[in-house]
Design a protein around this motif. Structure first.
Motif, PDB file in Angstrom:
ATOM      1  N   LEU A 225     -13.389  62.461 -14.839  1.00  0.00           N
ATOM      2  CA  LEU A 225     -13.349  63.724 -14.099  1.00  0.00           C
ATOM      3  C   LEU A 225     -13.745  64.918 -14.965  1.00  0.00           C
ATOM      4  O   LEU A 225     -14.135  65.963 -14.430  1.00  0.00           O
ATOM      5  N   ARG A 226     -13.602  64.777 -16.265  1.00  0.00           N
ATOM      6  CA  ARG A 226     -13.857  65.933 -17.129  1.00  0.00           C
ATOM      7  C   ARG A 226     -15.296  66.437 -16.983  1.00  0.00           C
ATOM      8  O   ARG A 226     -15.538  67.639 -16.863  1.00  0.00           O
ATOM      9  N   THR A 227     -16.274  65.543 -16.977  1.00  0.00           N
ATOM     10  CA  THR A 227     -17.679  65.954 -16.898  1.00  0.00           C
ATOM     11  C   THR A 227     -18.001  66.653 -15.582  1.00  0.00           C
ATOM     12  O   THR A 227     -18.557  67.763 -15.590  1.00  0.00           O
ATOM     13  N   PRO A 228     -17.671  66.086 -14.409  1.00  0.00           N
ATOM     14  CA  PRO A 228     -17.989  66.809 -13.170  1.00  0.00           C
ATOM     15  C   PRO A 228     -17.218  68.112 -13.024  1.00  0.00           C
ATOM     16  O   PRO A 228     -17.737  69.081 -12.468  1.00  0.00           O
ATOM     17  N   VAL A 229     -15.977  68.165 -13.534  1.00  0.00           N
ATOM     18  CA  VAL A 229     -15.222  69.413 -13.435  1.00  0.00           C
ATOM     19  C   VAL A 229     -15.858  70.481 -14.308  1.00  0.00           C
ATOM     20  O   VAL A 229     -15.952  71.661 -13.914  1.00  0.00           O
ATOM     21  N   THR A 230     -16.304  70.098 -15.498  1.00  0.00           N
ATOM     22  CA  THR A 230     -17.009  71.058 -16.352  1.00  0.00           C
ATOM     23  C   THR A 230     -18.277  71.558 -15.674  1.00  0.00           C
ATOM     24  O   THR A 230     -18.603  72.752 -15.709  1.00  0.00           O
ATOM     25  N   GLY A 231     -19.007  70.636 -15.045  1.00  0.00           N
ATOM     26  CA  GLY A 231     -20.196  71.060 -14.313  1.00  0.00           C
ATOM     27  C   GLY A 231     -19.866  71.965 -13.152  1.00  0.00           C
ATOM     28  O   GLY A 231     -20.610  72.920 -12.860  1.00  0.00           O
ATOM     29  N   LEU A 232     -18.744  71.683 -12.488  1.00  0.00           N
ATOM     30  CA  LEU A 232     -18.325  72.535 -11.379  1.00  0.00           C
ATOM     31  C   LEU A 232     -18.002  73.940 -11.856  1.00  0.00           C
ATOM     32  O   LEU A 232     -18.350  74.931 -11.203  1.00  0.00           O
ATOM     33  N   LEU A 233     -17.327  74.046 -13.001  1.00  0.00           N
ATOM     34  CA  LEU A 233     -17.020  75.370 -13.545  1.00  0.00           C
ATOM     35  C   LEU A 233     -18.299  76.111 -13.920  1.00  0.00           C
ATOM     36  O   LEU A 233     -18.434  77.323 -13.675  1.00  0.00           O
ATOM     37  N   THR A 234     -19.249  75.403 -14.521  1.00  0.00           N
ATOM     38  CA  THR A 234     -20.518  76.033 -14.896  1.00  0.00           C
ATOM     39  C   THR A 234     -21.261  76.514 -13.655  1.00  0.00           C
ATOM     40  O   THR A 234     -21.823  77.625 -13.636  1.00  0.00           O
ATOM     41  N   ALA A 235     -21.266  75.689 -12.612  1.00  0.00           N
ATOM     42  CA  ALA A 235     -21.941  76.086 -11.381  1.00  0.00           C
ATOM     43  C   ALA A 235     -21.250  77.276 -10.724  1.00  0.00           C
ATOM     44  O   ALA A 235     -21.905  78.147 -10.132  1.00  0.00           O
ATOM     45  N   ALA A 236     -19.899  77.319 -10.831  1.00  0.00           N
ATOM     46  CA  ALA A 236     -19.172  78.430 -10.223  1.00  0.00           C
ATOM     47  C   ALA A 236     -19.505  79.749 -10.887  1.00  0.00           C
ATOM     48  O   ALA A 236     -19.463  80.817 -10.252  1.00  0.00           O
ATOM     49  N   GLU A 237     -19.839  79.715 -12.172  1.00  0.00           N
ATOM     50  CA  GLU A 237     -20.205  80.941 -12.867  1.00  0.00           C
ATOM     51  C   GLU A 237     -21.525  81.517 -12.346  1.00  0.00           C
ATOM     52  O   GLU A 237     -21.810  82.713 -12.512  1.00  0.00           O
ATOM     53  N   LEU A 238     -22.351  80.697 -11.743  1.00  0.00           N
ATOM     54  CA  LEU A 238     -23.647  81.140 -11.257  1.00  0.00           C
ATOM     55  C   LEU A 238     -23.583  81.697  -9.833  1.00  0.00           C
ATOM     56  O   LEU A 238     -24.574  82.225  -9.340  1.00  0.00           O
ATOM     57  N   LEU A 239     -22.446  81.535  -9.189  1.00  0.00           N
ATOM     58  CA  LEU A 239     -22.312  82.043  -7.818  1.00  0.00           C
ATOM     59  C   LEU A 239     -22.236  83.559  -7.821  1.00  0.00           C
ATOM     60  O   LEU A 239     -21.744  84.170  -8.783  1.00  0.00           O
ATOM     61  N   PRO A 240     -22.714  84.197  -6.759  1.00  0.00           N
ATOM     62  CA  PRO A 240     -22.636  85.660  -6.681  1.00  0.00           C
ATOM     63  C   PRO A 240     -21.199  86.127  -6.586  1.00  0.00           C
ATOM     64  O   PRO A 240     -20.331  85.402  -6.082  1.00  0.00           O
ATOM     65  N   PRO A 241     -20.894  87.321  -7.096  1.00  0.00           N
ATOM     66  CA  PRO A 241     -19.521  87.826  -7.041  1.00  0.00           C
ATOM     67  C   PRO A 241     -19.025  87.912  -5.595  1.00  0.00           C
ATOM     68  O   PRO A 241     -19.783  88.184  -4.674  1.00  0.00           O
ATOM     69  N   GLY A 242     -17.726  87.689  -5.428  1.00  0.00           N
ATOM     70  CA  GLY A 242     -17.124  87.767  -4.112  1.00  0.00           C
ATOM     71  C   GLY A 242     -15.844  86.945  -4.048  1.00  0.00           C
ATOM     72  O   GLY A 242     -15.512  86.176  -4.973  1.00  0.00           O
ATOM     73  N   ARG A 243     -15.126  87.097  -2.955  1.00  0.00           N
ATOM     74  CA  ARG A 243     -13.865  86.394  -2.774  1.00  0.00           C
ATOM     75  C   ARG A 243     -14.042  84.878  -2.759  1.00  0.00           C
ATOM     76  O   ARG A 243     -13.284  84.157  -3.398  1.00  0.00           O
ATOM     77  N   PRO A 244     -15.042  84.325  -2.067  1.00  0.00           N
ATOM     78  CA  PRO A 244     -15.226  82.862  -2.105  1.00  0.00           C
ATOM     79  C   PRO A 244     -15.490  82.344  -3.508  1.00  0.00           C
ATOM     80  O   PRO A 244     -15.009  81.278  -3.888  1.00  0.00           O
ATOM     81  N   THR A 245     -16.258  83.112  -4.289  1.00  0.00           N
ATOM     82  CA  THR A 245     -16.545  82.684  -5.663  1.00  0.00           C
ATOM     83  C   THR A 245     -15.264  82.639  -6.495  1.00  0.00           C
ATOM     84  O   THR A 245     -15.036  81.708  -7.289  1.00  0.00           O
ATOM     85  N   GLU A 246     -14.406  83.651  -6.317  1.00  0.00           N
ATOM     86  CA  GLU A 246     -13.138  83.676  -7.050  1.00  0.00           C
ATOM     87  C   GLU A 246     -12.262  82.474  -6.680  1.00  0.00           C
ATOM     88  O   GLU A 246     -11.607  81.867  -7.542  1.00  0.00           O
ATOM     89  N   LEU A 247     -12.232  82.097  -5.401  1.00  0.00           N
ATOM     90  CA  LEU A 247     -11.433  80.945  -4.976  1.00  0.00           C
ATOM     91  C   LEU A 247     -11.975  79.657  -5.590  1.00  0.00           C
ATOM     92  O   LEU A 247     -11.208  78.801  -6.051  1.00  0.00           O
ATOM     93  N   VAL A 248     -13.315  79.526  -5.613  1.00  0.00           N
ATOM     94  CA  VAL A 248     -13.907  78.321  -6.196  1.00  0.00           C
ATOM     95  C   VAL A 248     -13.593  78.241  -7.683  1.00  0.00           C
ATOM     96  O   VAL A 248     -13.219  77.186  -8.216  1.00  0.00           O
ATOM     97  N   ARG A 249     -13.755  79.363  -8.393  1.00  0.00           N
ATOM     98  CA  ARG A 249     -13.466  79.370  -9.825  1.00  0.00           C
ATOM     99  C   ARG A 249     -12.002  79.059 -10.100  1.00  0.00           C
ATOM    100  O   ARG A 249     -11.672  78.311 -11.029  1.00  0.00           O
ATOM    101  N   ASP A 250     -11.127  79.650  -9.287  1.00  0.00           N
ATOM    102  CA  ASP A 250      -9.683  79.433  -9.496  1.00  0.00           C
ATOM    103  C   ASP A 250      -9.327  77.959  -9.319  1.00  0.00           C
ATOM    104  O   ASP A 250      -8.607  77.369 -10.140  1.00  0.00           O
ATOM    105  N   ARG A 251      -9.816  77.329  -8.250  1.00  0.00           N
ATOM    106  CA  ARG A 251      -9.499  75.922  -8.013  1.00  0.00           C
ATOM    107  C   ARG A 251     -10.150  75.018  -9.066  1.00  0.00           C
ATOM    108  O   ARG A 251      -9.564  74.011  -9.480  1.00  0.00           O
ATOM    109  N   ALA A 252     -11.366  75.373  -9.493  1.00  0.00           N
ATOM    110  CA  ALA A 252     -12.030  74.576 -10.523  1.00  0.00           C
ATOM    111  C   ALA A 252     -11.282  74.662 -11.840  1.00  0.00           C
ATOM    112  O   ALA A 252     -11.128  73.664 -12.561  1.00  0.00           O
ATOM    113  N   GLN A 253     -10.821  75.865 -12.185  1.00  0.00           N
ATOM    114  CA  GLN A 253     -10.038  76.011 -13.415  1.00  0.00           C
ATOM    115  C   GLN A 253      -8.711  75.257 -13.322  1.00  0.00           C
ATOM    116  O   GLN A 253      -8.257  74.653 -14.295  1.00  0.00           O
ATOM    117  N   ALA A 254      -8.063  75.273 -12.133  1.00  0.00           N
ATOM    118  CA  ALA A 254      -6.826  74.519 -11.954  1.00  0.00           C
ATOM    119  C   ALA A 254      -7.067  73.028 -12.105  1.00  0.00           C
ATOM    120  O   ALA A 254      -6.275  72.300 -12.722  1.00  0.00           O
TER     121      ALA A 254
END
Length: 438
Positions: A225-254
């Motif tokens: 799981l470590r590799t896909p989660v790291t990729g998910l966090l990297t992809a979340a950083e590329l999303l445009p600012p906004g509330r959905p992006t913050e939710l994705v980043r928060d869940r990915a970090q969790a």
């Protein structure tokens, strides 16, 4: 109401059983011997009396003078014996005497219709019976004492073997996989203790294999799981600012934090972690770390001491304890340092009963009063890191005012870290620490 239970060792149970059986056998045999001896002596006395009175009846016929206790037509002759003699038969009779020993009568009919009788007290035989009873009592006591000594020896041997087995089982329970109960019991004599030891060893091996398999599966899943989660966090950083992006980043970090925690638990379970020891001033170290991790917490240094420990692992333990207090407890949070002891207390509903009884368990957060979120890994990791340091982590609740035992009546939870006096030499060692009164 709590039932009163009396705890005794198997040595004394076996001793008591042997002593009780020996006492019962001795009493039964003593009663049989006493009764048989008394009957035999009494029959002998009656035969002796009858022989004497028969011999004297021949002297009466010859006109000789009768000695003492021989009486013709004695008015005190018992009626049962008198009737027997009047019918032309000889006989004996034992008369009970409430004020003294029994009286043995013997009587024979004379040729002129008279009765010759003799009576004597059963005194000498009674003394012999008393001597016999005294000997039987002494013998019975000797049997009981000898049986008790034998019970102590037999029970002591069994008790020592069971204590060795229990100590070895405790070491296995504390995470020492190299201990075998059968080897710890040892001895030349083979009994049921060896069967129990083999069964415990087989159970320990099976549990160890199962735990090892579960640990490997957990570690493999976390690694995958470590590799896909790291990729998910990297992809979340590329999303445009906004509330959905913050939710994705928060869940990915969790999710990433959960994966790291699972990997840490797997490493701790593998017993491959080693502490990197340094000498630190415990009070100053804890004060600085608590201030950085939870500024609102209160730190009180009762007594500072230099300890040899792993600062990184100690900081991890403090961080998890403070995070647990912040998430599930209530302010204020207080940290006390007293020598080698660190206490973290909150003023919430307290630890769940299952945690106090069984200790921290992964993926179990306790009751809804104290945990509705989380994965139950924080305290599990803290306890595992404490084992690496050779320390002990205990949990208790502070009783509510009035001493109520009702659910939810606790006035706070207290986690206590006991650091060892000597640095650990092997992973997971448990020093013997005498806990002071709370």
């Amino acid at each position: 109401m709590r039932r009163f239970t009396l705890r005794t060792g198997i040595r004394w149970k076996i001793t008591l059983a042997i002593a009780a059986v020996g006492a019962l056998i001795a009493v039964a045999l003593s009663l049989v011997v006493h009764s048989a001896a008394r009957v035999s002596m009494l029959e002998s006395a009656r035969e002796t009396q009858l022989d004497r009175v028969q011999y004297m009846s021949r002297n009466v016929d010859a006109g000789r003078k009768l000695p003492q206790n021989f009486v013709i037509n004695d008015p005190e002759l018992p009626s049962q014996l008198r009737q027997k003699v009047q019918s032309g038969r000889r006989g004996t009779y034992v008369q009970e005497n409430p004020r003294g020993p029994q009286v043995v009568w013997a009587a024979v009919p004379l040729g002129n219709g008279q009765t010759l009788s003799l009576h004597t007290q059963f005194r000498e035989s009674a003394n012999m019976v008393r001597d016999l009873d005294r000997a039987l009592v002494v013998g019975s006591l000797a049997v009981v004492i000898g049986g008790s000594a034998l019970g102590v020896l037999i029970g002591g041997q069994i008790s020592r073997r069971l204590r060795k087995a229990a100590a070895a089982a405790q070491r296995v329970a504390h995470g020492d996989p190299g201990v075998r109960v059968r080897d710890a019991v040892g001895g030349v004599v083979r009994d049921e203790t060896d069967d129990l030891a083999r069964a415990v060893d087989a159970m320990a091996d099976a549990l160890q294999q199962r735990l090892e398999a579960e640990r490997r599966v957990t570690a493999d899943i976390a690694h995958e799981l470590r590799t896909p989660v790291t990729g998910l966090l990297t992809a979340a950083e590329l999303l445009p600012p906004g509330r959905p992006t913050e939710l994705v980043r928060d869940r990915a970090q969790a999710m990433r934090a959960l994966v790291e925690d699972v990997l840490e638990v797997a490493r701790l379970d593998s017993a491959s972690e080693r502490a990197e020891l340094q000498d630190v001033a415990l009070g100053e170290f804890v004060s600085r770390r608590v201030t950085a991790l939870m500024p609102e917490a209160t730190v009180r240094i009762v007594a500072d001491e230099i300890v040899s420990t792993d600062p990184r692992r100690l900081e991890r333990i403090l961080g998890n304890l403070l995070a647990n207090a912040a998430r599930y407890g209530q302010p204020p949070v207080q940290v006390d340092i007293e020598g080698r002891v660190v206490r973290v207390r909150d003023h919430g509903p307290g630890f769940p009963e299952a945690l106090l009884r069984e200790g921290p368990s992964r993926f179990r957060t306790g009751s809804t009063d104290r945990a509705g979120v989380g994965h139950g890994l924080g305290l599990t990791i803290a306890e595992g890191q404490a084992r690496v340091l050779g320390a002990r982590l205990t949990f208790r609740n502070v009783a509510a005012p009035g001493g109520s035992d009702r659910e939810g009546a606790a006035a706070g939870a207290v986690a206590v870290l006991w650091l060892p006096e000597h640095a650990p030499t092997t992973t997971g060692s448990f020093p013997i620490i005498k806990l002071p009164e709370q």
